[in-house]
Design an enzyme around this catalytic site. Structure first.
Site, PDB file in Angstrom:
ATOM      1  N   THR A  40       7.235   1.579   5.653  1.00  0.00           N
ATOM      2  CA  THR A  40       8.495   1.062   5.109  1.00  0.00           C
ATOM      3  C   THR A  40       9.548   2.154   5.068  1.00  0.00           C
ATOM      4  O   THR A  40      10.718   1.932   5.413  1.00  0.00           O
ATOM      5  CB  THR A  40       8.268   0.502   3.701  1.00  0.00           C
ATOM      6  OG1 THR A  40       7.332  -0.570   3.766  1.00  0.00           O
ATOM      7  CG2 THR A  40       9.570  -0.014   3.103  1.00  0.00           C
ATOM      8  N   HIS A  43      10.978   2.696   8.487  1.00  0.00           N
ATOM      9  CA  HIS A  43      11.953   1.657   8.842  1.00  0.00           C
ATOM     10  C   HIS A  43      13.314   1.961   8.205  1.00  0.00           C
ATOM     11  O   HIS A  43      14.360   1.818   8.851  1.00  0.00           O
ATOM     12  CB  HIS A  43      11.465   0.290   8.374  1.00  0.00           C
ATOM     13  CG  HIS A  43      10.326  -0.263   9.174  1.00  0.00           C
ATOM     14  ND1 HIS A  43      10.426  -0.557  10.519  1.00  0.00           N
ATOM     15  CD2 HIS A  43       9.061  -0.586   8.814  1.00  0.00           C
ATOM     16  CE1 HIS A  43       9.267  -1.031  10.951  1.00  0.00           C
ATOM     17  NE2 HIS A  43       8.429  -1.051   9.936  1.00  0.00           N
TER      18      HIS A  43
END
Length: 342
Positions: A40, A43
């Site tokens: 995450t 990203h």
């Protein structure tokens, strides 16, 4: 305090000075010692399509951490200054049907630490006491820093009974590697891990996989023959989010096989639903951890001798975050740790 911040709506992260977090009556203030870099976080740093939709800047990122309690709100009674803690990064509403029934991991209004609110890549982080996990038994700080993804692995691996079963894990990323360690520790007969990275497959061998299979040059069916399996795999743990991985997994499951799917696909894709129906295959989606049953299982597994040290392959000072994120994004290693206690 210093923190890694998504300052602007563009690629990158910035080490910046930000105010220390406020502490409410039911909150705990934690001095962060170490953090783990998650997909995450990659990203968000890359500022891809998902991040552009999910993130509002500025934001302190990060949700995998271990730290020491340095302060508590007046309503906190069971957590004390000096406790070593990690944090459940899913903050739930406490009012929806699932929360009221004790199924907090199914809350529809979940807010993610380091995604929907300021996170743990900082010198200090504040969390509701209900989201704080106190380490009552000795634990390595690097391992404690990755309790969040370790929980994903445990939740996925223990979705179905494993004793004596043949287990297929597609994706040898850090969570897939931890799931392999859990499956082996929990009594699986064979644990097969697939990937296209030889470096990660070597880590799978170190963690105890029966077979680490490079699917760029071999098939899952080849792996079955190597192990002498005649009816397919009993349990599948899909960790990659890749369409071809799930399709190959379905094609190599035994009748009545069970699949737990943690890998998050980037887009929709077709699968052979006829095979799923006629082979009576169960597919279960997994997101996060069961609060806090998974956390109990994690601590007990470690107390019982589960070794996660081969999964941790990179350790960096937080000021070297650029090198650390490059390492994590390379796709060749395991978990990467940032040290904030320097």
């Amino acid at each position: 305090m210093k923190a890694l911040v998504k300052k602007k709506a563009e690629p990158g992260l910035w080490l910046a000075d930000v105010p220390e977090p406020a502490v409410g009556h039911g909150d705990v203030l934690i001095k962060v010692l170490r953090t783990g870099i998650c997909g995450t976080d990659l990203h968000i740093r890359a500022w891809d399509g998902w991040a552009r939709q999910a993130i509002r800047t500025p934001l302190v990122v990060g949700h995998e951490f271990v730290g020491e309690v340095v302060g508590t709100g007046r309503d906190v009674t069971d957590i004390g200054v000096g406790d070593l803690v990690s944090g459940e990064g899913h903050l739930v509403c406490g009012r929806c049907r699932n929360c009221l029934a004790g199924r907090r991991h199914l809350c529809r209004a979940t807010v993610g630490l380091g995604v929907g609110r300021d996170g743990a890549f900082a010198e200090y982080v504040a969390l509701p006491a209900a989201n704080v996990w106190v380490h009552r038994a000795p634990v390595d700080l690097d391992v404690a820093a990755i309790f969040d993804p370790f929980g994903n692995a445990v939740h996925t691996a223990l979705s179905f009974p494993l004793v004596g079963e043949d287990v297929l894990i597609t994706g040898a990323g850090p969570i897939g590697l931890m799931a392999a360690a859990v499956a082996r520790h929990a009594g699986a007969r064979n644990v097969v891990v697939t990937d296209v990275s030889e470096e990660r497959l070597e880590l799978a061998r170190k963690i105890g996989a029966s077979l680490a299979l490079n699917v760029s040059g071999a098939t899952i069916a080849d792996g079955q023959r190597t192990l002498g399996l005649r009816e397919g795999f009993d349990i599948g743990l899909e960790m990659s989010g890749r369409p071809e991985a799930l399709r190959d997994m379905i094609a190599n499951m035994t009748h009545g096989g069970r699949i737990a799917m943690l890998g998050l696909p980037a887009e929709e894709f077709p699968v052979d639903w006829s095979r799923i129906v006629t082979s009576m295959i169960t597919i279960k989606g997994i997101y996060g951890r069961e609060m806090f049953e998974t956390w109990y299982a994690m601590s007990v597994l470690l107390e019982g001798g589960l070794d996660l040290s081969p999964v941790i392959t990179g350790r960096y000072d937080h000021r070297d975050h650029e090198a650390a994120f490059a390492d994590a994004a390379s796709g060749r290693g395991g978990k990467v740790i940032l040290d904030w206690n320097t």
